[in-house]
Design an enzyme around this catalytic site. Structure first.
Site, mmCIF file in Angstrom:
data_model
loop_
_atom_site.group_PDB
_atom_site.id
_atom_site.type_symbol
_atom_site.label_atom_id
_atom_site.label_comp_id
_atom_site.label_asym_id
_atom_site.label_seq_id
_atom_site.Cartn_x
_atom_site.Cartn_y
_atom_site.Cartn_z
ATOM 1 C CE LYS A 97 20.762 17.481 -11.396
ATOM 2 N NZ LYS A 97 19.817 18.608 -11.253
ATOM 3 C CD GLU A 119 16.338 18.168 -4.498
ATOM 4 O OE1 GLU A 119 16.702 18.421 -3.337
ATOM 5 O OE2 GLU A 119 16.895 18.668 -5.502
ATOM 6 C CB SER A 386 23.514 17.670 -18.325
ATOM 7 O OG SER A 386 22.469 16.824 -18.764
HETATM 8 C C1 LIG Z 1 22.114 14.312 -16.350
HETATM 9 C C2 LIG Z 1 21.074 15.293 -15.932
HETATM 10 N N1 LIG Z 1 20.813 16.351 -16.728
HETATM 11 C C3 LIG Z 1 19.868 17.234 -16.405
HETATM 12 C C4 LIG Z 1 19.091 17.109 -15.264
HETATM 13 C C5 LIG Z 1 18.017 18.106 -15.008
HETATM 14 O O1 LIG Z 1 18.270 19.007 -13.977
HETATM 15 P P1 LIG Z 1 18.648 20.517 -14.254
HETATM 16 O O2 LIG Z 1 17.619 21.094 -15.148
HETATM 17 O O3 LIG Z 1 18.662 21.146 -12.910
HETATM 18 O O4 LIG Z 1 19.977 20.549 -14.902
HETATM 19 C C6 LIG Z 1 19.347 16.041 -14.390
HETATM 20 C C7 LIG Z 1 18.570 15.886 -13.157
HETATM 21 O O5 LIG Z 1 18.529 14.916 -12.504
HETATM 22 C C8 LIG Z 1 20.361 15.113 -14.743
HETATM 23 O O6 LIG Z 1 20.623 14.056 -13.960
#
Ligand SMILES: Cc1ncc(COP(=O)(O)O)c(C=O)c1O
Lengths: 406, 265
Positions: A97, A119, A386
């Site tokens: 993020k 948010e 992620s």
């Molecule tokens: C570690 C992590 N991966 C994925 C997501 C999902 O969001 P996005 O689909 O925008 O990557 C989040 C959202 O809070 C997250 O914290």
């Protein structure tokens, strides 16, 4: 592939339309702020100073480039395919993020705005935003569904330590969707002093485009790293999909590599057939939510249906418009992963690689176990790791019934 | 002349602004919303805006959110909205609906405009649909003789004011302030300025809404606008009354107060 190239022409970067998806369905009061953001972004993108500042912060503050780690033990559970993890969990603040947050925070400063709002679902975007606010000396207010403040309480504490105000949202489903509603209400009221730092690639134009561009660094790095390590492009790249930011950031630099498969994994909660899920692309229909046209969980009256997932960050009944377009053009594939499958994968990666992923990320891990088995041992797969799972330890302990003496 | 324009002309000839009331369909009940709107129109209100309940009303403050929750709980879908439009239109007064774009798009743009016409409705206000995304909507409303109302805000540039007013056919809805619906203690000083800026671009009537909550405020707005829109104040009065008959009494009283307020003299 020629048809996909023809489809690519249907992306209109200027108005934010991806075929029939995207656009701007917002009150006129917000149009000037969206125009201002778009103008500033375009100016910044063409400004070498901005690019240098952005790159330097990513390098020295975020810790980029993030490593590409081969998961050799995990590979055995994924049909023997070679699996690499793009380690966004190692970024400062613990997830992908921060890439988009640093970019948008720099834009905020350029626009002369002194206050940012955001948010958050899992709290990762909130923490990243609160972090940038501290760094740039901006006032910061984070809207978070009350249910999420409970299941991600660690991140609530982090945001407060960083000096942000956290507002628990008690309307509607008390999750991410309602946090976005509250942030939008704040924004229309304070738009002249405030930037809304939207945390995913959904929402009205230009958010899906600028979010994707700031996040593309993940795919750009991963593409180069895999070429260095294996001498060729991967068979597939995979990511979890909530609003779609970590997925689009990894996918985008591979879109024109026609032989690289793109797979997104959505939260199926208790299973799509139960109706208790958040798998928008797999189980939703085309509609409007939060200022954009995309796939949405909604009824025949256009009322948004509540979503369900063990993962706060995927618990959202909408999805970014570019994913809707990638799905309909057949360029990318999206699959549902249940809570149980995700938690099994959460445990699997922890035990095989010593990496505790975020529960969001665990959906991509679970999907890759299945994909690896389909593609076989000659395949090379990159997973977007992620985020890290520290924030989810309590939820996981409950799920696996771990107590301090067992 | 459309019913909407007739109502504005009549008000003007009586040296006053038109009084426009907003109420969510299905609030406090489906029958109750019909009864209340009929009473409004019999007691000084010139036009009504029937709100289509929506799960994510991001332009609305807590008062209207609460009413919309009740309306959704009462299972007020578009089918029910059209029934309400039909009943309230029998007063012979202009009835509009106000809807976030999601319900209309999902229901079917053409179908919505057609059913409005068949139900006797005369206009639709779409607060989160900019003209830039309106091609289908413009065709559908033109074909079905439904007036379009778009909303402009103090932040709108001249270019946007021009674009929006060029696509409006009923009246121009001027949001008096930057913010969500709700009662306010003062009329925003930005409202008068905005109305002036709008008049450069159009001859159409201009109505001011957001935050008008007393007849004194209505009077101030009536000095520079052709219409005064009151929503949260009515909704609040209804929320405070435990039963329908008392709510009707309160609404009748409020309608009369506001009707006195909108006189220009
Ligand atoms: C570690 C992590 N991966 C994925 C997501 C999902 O969001 P996005 O689909 O925008 O990557 C989040 C959202 O809070 C997250 O914290």
């Amino acid at each position: 592939m020629t048809t996909f190239l023809q489809d690519l022409k249907k992306i209109d970067e200027e108005t934010g339309h991806f075929g029939q998806f995207g656009g701007r369905f917002v009150p006129e009061a917000l149009i000037s702020a969206l125009d201002q953001l778009e103008d500033e972004y375009l100016k910044a993108a063409a400004d070498p100073k901005f690019n240098e500042d952005f790159q330097n912060l990513l390098k020295d503050y975020v810790g980029r480039p993030s490593p590409l780690t081969e998961a050799k033990n995990f590979s055995k559970h994924a049909g023997g395919a070679r699996v690499f993890l793009k380690r966004e969990d190692l970024n400062h603040t613990g997830s992908h993020k921060i890439n988009n947050v640093i970019g948008q925070a720099l834009l905020t400063v350029r626009m002369g705005k002194k206050r940012i709002i955001a948010e958050t679902g899992a709290g990762q975007h909130g923490v990243a935003t609160a972090t940038a606010a501290a760094l740039f000396g901006l006032e910061c207010v984070i809207y978070m569904g009350e249910e999420d403040t409970v299941r991600q309480s660690l991140n609530v504490a982090r945001m407060k330590l960083l000096g942000a105000t956290v507002v628990p949202v008690t309307t509607g489903t008390k999750t991410l969707k309602d946090a976005i509603n509250e942030a939008m209400r704040d924004w229309v009221t304070n738009v002249e002093s405030t930037h809304y730092l939207l945390g995913t690639v959904a929402g009205p134009h230009p958010f899906p485009t600028i979010g994707r561009n700031f996040h593309s660094i993940m795919g750009v790095e991963a593409r180069q790293q895999i070429l260095e390590k294996t001498g060729k492009l991967p068979t597939a790249v995979t990511a979890c999909v909530g609003g779609g930011s970590n997925a689009i950031g990894l996918f985008h630099p591979f879109i024109l590599d026609k032989d690289v498969q793109l797979h997104g994994y959505e939260a199926a909660g208790d299973g799509i057939e139960t109706g208790r899920h958040a798998a928008t692309l797999s189980g939703g229909t085309i509609g409007i939510l939060h200022g954009t046209r995309s796939y949405v969980l909604q009824d025949e009256n256009g009322q948004t249906l509540p979503s369900h997932s063990i993962s706060a960050g995927l618990d959202y009944p909408g999805v970014g418009p570019e994913h809707a377009w990638l799905k309909d053009t057949g360029r990318a594939f999206y699959h549902p992963i249940t809570d149980t499958e995700a938690m099994d994968a959460f445990s699997l990666l922890s035990r095989t690689e010593g990496i505790i992923p975020a529960i969001e990320t665990a959906h991509a891990i679970a999907g890759t176990v299945k994909l690896g088995k389909e593609l076989g041992k000659d395949a090379v797969i990159i997973i977007n790791c992620s985020g890290r799972g520290d924030k989810d330890v309590e939820t996981a302990a409950k799920w696996f019934k771990i107590t301090s003496n067992s | 002349m459309s019913l909407i324009h007739e109502a504005f002309s009549k008000a003007k000839s009586e040296n006053r602004a038109a009084l426009i009331a907003y109420l969510p369909a299905g609030f406090p009940t489906i029958e109750g919303s019909i009864k209340i709107m009929q009473e409004m129109l019999n007691n000084g209100v010139d036009l009504v805006e029937i709100g289509v309940p929506y799960s994510d009303p991001l332009m609305d403050g807590p008062i209207i959110q609460q009413a919309v929750d009740i309306a959704l709980h009462n299972k007020t879908g578009i089918k029910e909205v059209m029934q309400i439009v039909k009943e309230v239109s029998q007063t012979g007064k202009p009835v509009l609906t106000m809807s976030y774009w999601s319900p209309i798009e999902k229901w079917g743009v053409e179908k919505y405009a057609q059913q409005m016409n068949q139900s006797g409705g005369v206009g639709v206000i779409t607060p989160d649909l900019p003209p830039d995304e309106s091609d289908l909507w413009i065709t559908a409303t033109d074909q079905n003789k439904i007036d379009r109302v778009f909303v402009v805000a103090p932040s709108s540039s001249e270019e946007r004011l021009k674009l929006v007013t060029n696509n409006v056919t009923g009246f121009v809805y001027a949001a008096s302030l930057m913010g969500v619906t709700g009662t306010r203690t003062e009329v925003s000083s930005r409202a008068e300025e905005l109305v002036k800026r709008i008049r450069v671009h159009t001859q159409l009537p201009v109505a001011v809404g957001l935050g008008v909550s007393s007849s004194e405020q209505a009077h101030e707005v009536a000095k520079f606008a052709d219409g005064v829109i009151v929503g949260s104040a009515f909704v609040k009065a209804i929320l405070e009354q435990p039963d329908l008959s008392k709510a009707v009494v309160a609404v009748v009283q409020l309608s009369k107060d506001f009707a006195r307020g909108v006189r220009k003299d």
